[in-house]
Design an enzyme around this catalytic site. Structure first.
Site, PDB file in Angstrom:
ATOM      1  N   ASP A 116       0.855  -1.179   0.000  1.00  0.00           N
ATOM      2  CA  ASP A 116       0.000   0.000   0.000  1.00  0.00           C
ATOM      3  C   ASP A 116       0.895   1.234   0.000  1.00  0.00           C
ATOM      4  O   ASP A 116       1.847   1.317   0.781  1.00  0.00           O
ATOM      5  CB  ASP A 116      -0.898  -0.023   1.248  1.00  0.00           C
ATOM      6  CG  ASP A 116      -1.902   1.105   1.252  1.00  0.00           C
ATOM      7  OD1 ASP A 116      -3.064   0.852   0.898  1.00  0.00           O
ATOM      8  OD2 ASP A 116      -1.534   2.231   1.620  1.00  0.00           O
ATOM      9  N   ASN A 124      -2.581  13.152  -3.029  1.00  0.00           N
ATOM     10  CA  ASN A 124      -3.724  13.652  -3.803  1.00  0.00           C
ATOM     11  C   ASN A 124      -4.146  15.043  -3.341  1.00  0.00           C
ATOM     12  O   ASN A 124      -4.433  15.931  -4.160  1.00  0.00           O
ATOM     13  CB  ASN A 124      -4.906  12.693  -3.668  1.00  0.00           C
ATOM     14  CG  ASN A 124      -4.865  11.568  -4.686  1.00  0.00           C
ATOM     15  OD1 ASN A 124      -4.282  11.716  -5.756  1.00  0.00           O
ATOM     16  ND2 ASN A 124      -5.467  10.443  -4.355  1.00  0.00           N
ATOM     17  N   HIS A 129      -5.170  15.002  -8.154  1.00  0.00           N
ATOM     18  CA  HIS A 129      -5.409  13.610  -8.538  1.00  0.00           C
ATOM     19  C   HIS A 129      -4.568  13.183  -9.741  1.00  0.00           C
ATOM     20  O   HIS A 129      -4.256  12.000  -9.889  1.00  0.00           O
ATOM     21  CB  HIS A 129      -6.897  13.391  -8.818  1.00  0.00           C
ATOM     22  CG  HIS A 129      -7.736  13.425  -7.589  1.00  0.00           C
ATOM     23  ND1 HIS A 129      -7.832  12.361  -6.715  1.00  0.00           N
ATOM     24  CD2 HIS A 129      -8.513  14.413  -7.065  1.00  0.00           C
ATOM     25  CE1 HIS A 129      -8.634  12.667  -5.708  1.00  0.00           C
ATOM     26  NE2 HIS A 129      -9.066  13.912  -5.894  1.00  0.00           N
ATOM     27  N   ASP A 133      -2.502   9.830  -9.836  1.00  0.00           N
ATOM     28  CA  ASP A 133      -2.560   8.817 -10.900  1.00  0.00           C
ATOM     29  C   ASP A 133      -1.165   8.476 -11.406  1.00  0.00           C
ATOM     30  O   ASP A 133      -0.845   7.306 -11.654  1.00  0.00           O
ATOM     31  CB  ASP A 133      -3.418   9.321 -12.065  1.00  0.00           C
ATOM     32  CG  ASP A 133      -4.893   9.345 -11.726  1.00  0.00           C
ATOM     33  OD1 ASP A 133      -5.279   8.751 -10.705  1.00  0.00           O
ATOM     34  OD2 ASP A 133      -5.661   9.963 -12.492  1.00  0.00           O
ATOM     35  N   GLU A 159      -4.994   2.469  -3.675  1.00  0.00           N
ATOM     36  CA  GLU A 159      -3.537   2.461  -3.759  1.00  0.00           C
ATOM     37  C   GLU A 159      -2.951   1.147  -3.259  1.00  0.00           C
ATOM     38  O   GLU A 159      -1.764   1.061  -2.929  1.00  0.00           O
ATOM     39  CB  GLU A 159      -2.958   3.634  -2.958  1.00  0.00           C
ATOM     40  CG  GLU A 159      -3.187   3.573  -1.469  1.00  0.00           C
ATOM     41  CD  GLU A 159      -4.498   4.200  -1.024  1.00  0.00           C
ATOM     42  OE1 GLU A 159      -4.576   4.616   0.144  1.00  0.00           O
ATOM     43  OE2 GLU A 159      -5.439   4.264  -1.838  1.00  0.00           O
TER      44      GLU A 159
END
Length: 252
Positions: A116, A124, A129, A133, A159
């Site tokens: 993770d 973010n 965002h 990404d 994630e």
């Protein structure tokens, strides 16, 4: 008599005298224009049908290719994550089932890694965002570059990523997870003149073929949660935690 050519069929018969000499010929003519017309029409109809068949075959072939392409696209949508191009949770669950059966049949070990990205929400919130990404894509590519072709790597959600390693004992899985952890720490992403660095936490478990997949997922999730609780950017093995009687709090 209509002043235009017409088709005739002629039978010519030799006529002989008593000495068997041919002295005359008799000819019988029949007007076969109508029959010839029908033959030509039939031939033309056959050519038209042949052309229609070829055209239909081309249409069917084209439609089949389109359907195959559409089916492949739907399968990709259903089983692959559009952002990272990795298999998704659904694909992982289905594919893992067959790998588990094979492991039981041949009695070979497997390891399960769950990882993770640390503080992903903060990335973010701080950079947007699009940056998030890009972090996900870069992280996914790094994980993929470190796994084998036979390993099952997937984006499990958000994630979180997961890897099932056939014919790999927990020691090998832990070594790979540490390589993934170290490689992630070395990554950096450039967004609008900002350099983003990030880390990830990893949990590893020796896959128990006697237990259901859900139980193994719960175990590796607990190891991952412990890695987070211990300060992140590290690898924790579930077997090591159990052997040391470490208390693992339930993850939310």
């Amino acid at each position: 008599k209509q002043g235009r050519p017409y088709w005739i069929e002629i039978n010519i018969i030799p006529l002989r005298n008593k000495y068997n000499e041919v002295t005359h010929f008799a000819a019988i003519e029949r007007n076969v224009s109508e029959r010839r017309f029908h033959i030509e029409q039939l031939a033309k109809r056959n050519e038209d049908l042949k052309a229609l068949k070829e055209n239909l075959e081309q249409v069917v072939e084209q439609r089949t290719l389109e359907l195959q392409k559409a089916t492949a696209q739907l399968e990709k949508i259903a089983y692959f994550d559009h952002l990272t191009q990795l298999p998704n949770r659904r694909f992982f669950i289905e594919r893992a089932s067959s790998l588990i059966k094979s492991a039981k049949r041949h009695k070979f070990p497997m390891s399960l890694i769950m990882c993770d990205i640390d503080d992903f929400k903060q990335i973010n919130d701080t950079y947007g965002h699009d940056a998030g990404d890009k972090v996900l894509i870069t992280f996914a590519q790094t994980l993929k570059s470190l796994t084998r072709e036979d390993d099952l790597l997937a984006r499990f959600g958000g994630e979180e990523f997961i890897a099932l390693l056939p014919q790999t004992p927990v020691e090998g899985g832990t070594i790979l997870a540490q390589r993934m952890c170290d490689s992630t720490e070395e990554l950096s992403i450039n967004i609008n003149n900002d350099t983003i660095k990030f880390t990830a936490s990893f949990g590893v478990v020796s896959f128990d073929n006697k237990n259901a997949l859900a139980n193994n997922l719960k175990a590796v999730d607990e190891a991952l949660y412990y890695a987070k609780a211990q300060g992140k950017n590290q690898v924790q093995s579930y077997q090591s935690l159990v052997s040391s009687n470490t208390v693992i709090a339930e993850s939310s």
